[in-house]
Design a protein around this motif. Sequence first.
Motif, short mmCIF file in Angstrom:
data_model
loop_
_atom_site.label_atom_id
_atom_site.label_comp_id
_atom_site.label_asym_id
_atom_site.label_seq_id
_atom_site.Cartn_x
_atom_site.Cartn_y
_atom_site.Cartn_z
N LEU A 72 0.83 -1.21 0.00
CA LEU A 72 0.00 0.00 0.00
C LEU A 72 0.86 1.25 0.00
CD1 LEU A 72 -3.29 0.49 1.75
CD2 LEU A 72 -1.57 2.22 2.16
N THR A 73 1.86 1.25 0.90
CA THR A 73 2.77 2.38 0.95
C THR A 73 3.52 2.51 -0.37
OG1 THR A 73 3.01 1.92 3.29
CG2 THR A 73 4.57 3.45 2.35
N ASN A 74 3.77 1.36 -0.95
CA ASN A 74 4.46 1.35 -2.23
C ASN A 74 3.64 2.05 -3.32
OD1 ASN A 74 6.73 0.81 -3.58
ND2 ASN A 74 6.52 -1.43 -3.56
N VAL A 75 2.35 1.75 -3.35
CA VAL A 75 1.45 2.40 -4.31
C VAL A 75 1.50 3.91 -4.09
CG1 VAL A 75 -0.97 2.75 -4.97
CG2 VAL A 75 -0.13 0.44 -4.50
N TYR A 76 1.46 4.31 -2.83
CA TYR A 76 1.51 5.72 -2.45
C TYR A 76 2.80 6.36 -2.97
CZ TYR A 76 1.14 9.82 0.67
OH TYR A 76 1.06 11.09 1.19
N ASN A 77 3.91 5.68 -2.70
CA ASN A 77 5.20 6.24 -3.12
C ASN A 77 5.31 6.36 -4.64
OD1 ASN A 77 5.77 6.29 -0.45
ND2 ASN A 77 7.38 4.70 -0.48
N GLU A 78 4.80 5.36 -5.33
CA GLU A 78 4.88 5.40 -6.79
C GLU A 78 4.06 6.57 -7.33
OE1 GLU A 78 7.02 3.74 -8.67
OE2 GLU A 78 7.71 3.04 -6.69
N LYS A 79 2.87 6.73 -6.75
CA LYS A 79 1.99 7.82 -7.15
C LYS A 79 2.67 9.17 -6.88
CE LYS A 79 -2.17 8.06 -8.77
NZ LYS A 79 -2.76 7.17 -9.76
N MET A 80 3.39 9.20 -5.77
CA MET A 80 4.09 10.41 -5.37
C MET A 80 5.10 10.83 -6.44
SD MET A 80 6.33 11.04 -1.89
CE MET A 80 5.14 10.20 -0.87
N LYS A 81 5.79 9.80 -6.97
CA LYS A 81 6.83 10.08 -7.97
C LYS A 81 6.23 10.60 -9.27
CE LYS A 81 9.65 6.42 -6.08
NZ LYS A 81 9.94 5.00 -6.31
N VAL A 82 4.94 10.37 -9.46
CA VAL A 82 4.28 10.87 -10.67
C VAL A 82 3.73 12.27 -10.43
CG1 VAL A 82 2.38 10.48 -12.29
CG2 VAL A 82 3.65 8.52 -11.35
N ILE A 83 3.02 12.41 -9.31
CA ILE A 83 2.28 13.66 -9.09
C ILE A 83 3.17 14.83 -8.67
CG2 ILE A 83 0.51 14.77 -7.65
CD1 ILE A 83 -1.01 12.11 -7.72
N LEU A 84 4.00 14.62 -7.65
CA LEU A 84 4.74 15.76 -7.10
C LEU A 84 5.67 16.43 -8.12
CD1 LEU A 84 5.41 14.85 -3.36
CD2 LEU A 84 3.43 15.93 -4.46
N PRO A 85 6.41 15.66 -8.94
CA PRO A 85 7.29 16.33 -9.90
C PRO A 85 6.52 17.26 -10.86
CG PRO A 85 7.93 14.04 -9.70
CD PRO A 85 6.63 14.21 -8.93
N SER A 86 5.24 16.94 -11.13
CA SER A 86 4.48 17.81 -12.02
C SER A 86 4.22 19.17 -11.38
CB SER A 86 3.17 17.15 -12.43
OG SER A 86 2.29 17.10 -11.32
N TYR A 87 4.43 19.25 -10.08
CA TYR A 87 4.33 20.54 -9.39
C TYR A 87 5.72 21.12 -9.10
CZ TYR A 87 -0.64 19.76 -8.49
OH TYR A 87 -1.98 19.58 -8.62
N GLY A 88 6.73 20.50 -9.70
CA GLY A 88 8.09 20.98 -9.49
C GLY A 88 8.68 20.56 -8.16
N ILE A 89 8.11 19.51 -7.55
CA ILE A 89 8.64 19.04 -6.28
C ILE A 89 9.43 17.76 -6.53
CG2 ILE A 89 8.04 18.21 -3.96
CD1 ILE A 89 5.29 19.75 -4.47
N VAL A 90 10.66 17.76 -6.04
CA VAL A 90 11.52 16.59 -6.23
C VAL A 90 11.19 15.54 -5.17
CG1 VAL A 90 13.92 15.77 -6.22
CG2 VAL A 90 13.35 18.04 -7.14
N VAL A 91 11.08 14.27 -5.61
CA VAL A 91 10.86 13.19 -4.64
C VAL A 91 12.18 12.46 -4.45
CG1 VAL A 91 9.63 11.05 -4.15
CG2 VAL A 91 8.45 12.93 -5.31
#
Lengths: 301, 100, 348
Positions: free
Chosen positions: C268-287
Amino acid sequence: MFKLRRTMMYVPGNNPSMVKDAHIFGADTVMFDLEDSVALNEKDAARLLVYNALKRLDYEGTEIAVRINGLDTPYGREDLEAIVRVRPHIIRLPKAETSKDVRDIEAIIEEIEAKEGIPVGSIQLMAAVESARGVLNAREIAAASKRLVGIAIGAEDFVTDMQTTRSLDGMELLAARSQVLLAARNAGIYALDTVFSDVNNEEGFINEVKHIKQLGFDGKSVINPRQIDVVHRIYTPTPQEIHRSERILKASEEAARKGSGVVSLDGKMVDKPIIERAQRVLSLATAAGTYELEGGEAIAY
Amino acid sequence: MEIKGSAMAGTLESSDASIVVAPNADKGIVIDLISSVEKQFGEDIRRTVKQVLKELDVEDAIVKIQDRGALDCVIRARLQTAVLRAANGKSFDWEGQRHV
Amino acid sequence: MDYLGLTEYILTREDQKLRGAVGAFLQKQGLRLEEGVDYTYALVDGKELVATGSLEKNVIKCVAVRQDYQNMGLTNKVISQLVYAAHKGGKEHLFIYTKPGNLQIFTDLGFYKIMALADKVVLLENKRDGIRDFVRQIKQKACFEGRASAVVVNCNPFTLGHQYLIEQAAEESEFLYVLVVSEDKSVFPADVRLKLVQEGTDHLKNILVQETGSYLISSATFPSYFLKEESVAVSSHAALDLEIFANYFAPILNISRRYVGEEPYCSLTNVYNEKMKVILPSYGIVVREIPRREAVQQAISASWVRGLLKENRLEEVKALVPETTYRFLMTEEGRHIIDKLKGLRPML
């Protein structure tokens, strides 16, 4: 002209939109309910809502009743403290069991009236009998106070007390309805019938209204504006009834003028009860707005 | 009357108002009003609220009102109910009211 | 006007029959009666259910009104009842989790949109600027203006692994916000978890440890995170949570980097982390994903620690947690939690 009480519409006391518009549907009497339609933890809210509404709103002359909680509950006394002060026409006492119940409530009302400078006796009472005991004591209850203008039967609790359920033909209520009627007529007050809760069963409702009208009830409690017109229609005399009543009364006046003790119409003798009934039909038609009374004598309680 | 806890009265149904009364640590009366008729009636509602609080002798309170087109008498009723509840179920002074 | 003559029901857990009816009703509306709800209200016309809504702690959900009963004010009735029930339970700050189509209805009822995911979900709260005020308060405490980083942790309980992640992130950043999940659904209560993070990071000077409130990884923003079974909703819930982070936390706190521990165990946390790597960079946030610190060739995790605690292997736990956490475990309160883990009734 006598006061029509063909319909008494229940309005849940904690619902602002229903409370504010209660009078627009044309019920003869609107009854704000603080009792069964209000949840226990909302009793305070309903009491204050009805109190403020009666204090501020103009119900354009519609007769207003408030059903309070019984004095044997933690709410009854407080309800009276609030409601008497805003002077509805009628306070309705639920679940009356004995004439003492009526006298107890009257004593408190009187006390508050005196304290507030309200003319003593100006608030009227109505009692509902809803148990075997109440029905058996209906005679004493109906005669317990000069303030009483009517006695009603509450069927839901009554049938439970009788260990039965309600049916469409109302056979289980016949004895109780008759008893309440006898008590009302004996005391010279109104007799009001119970609610019919299945709002969607119009045919069943019509049959019941015809039934209780035939028994002699002055009116019925309703829970939905849709039920009002049905009752009023059934309680409004037909043109034939009006016409015949008119002729009976004319014949009666004629006889009086001639100094004759015997009234006859179309060659038949007309008895006193028939004349009284004709007077009543015309009063009802007048009150319902379908007849213009000309110097006739209306019956008033 | 002292507001001892937070209490609510009324609903979000039409013609009603949902009112929450809570203690105000900063003293005084704070009114937070949300109403679709705020422009026309906002001031009237605030005036009613202040008047009712004064009648009930409430000096410190936060009052949050969501008005759904309630009449003045409904606002009064709901606010009185909420205040009495927030004052730990004190009863209303029926005798002390003007009954006009 | 309200002369519909509906009957009101409040469902108890025991009332299986009505629960079944509510479940079936919701299913027709493309919803389901979620596991965690603790209060359900239903309106019945005759024998048919026509409207319902539920409460899970401070979140209103599973609200539906039958098509032919819409525009009769039933939604207001349902929401009023739920708000009332929540308030009685001491919860005033409420959230609504619903379909975007219902946004207007709830806005009219005094709720404010926090975030919407096109055609999936929308989250609202009943406080004007609730989330903005919350994040601004964090900002005020930080007294830091430059570019910062953030890490969101649950720490159930705080381990050397968490400590390592935070130390790494702090070292690489000018300033680090450590946001500890507030939702009280873990064995270690929220206040304990927060305290252990604070104590275990006391030596770091460029960080601020704060709670997430209801706004990150909470039953409002991420309901499926706390469900035992994995639900299909995880992905959209995760997206909602991350969008909230990107739209409120990041701009107000000036966050340009988010740190996260590598997740080898929990899918579950893995799904969250993967999603994070997609969404946050589109806002200019580095993961930045930091590999877990290992002990005896195994990545340290809180669940490992909990497993050891359950078996009373305290010596081994000692090697996996900071001294501050270990000291807490030895206190009465700590023992209490260990007993809870073991499934024992706490001794009075």
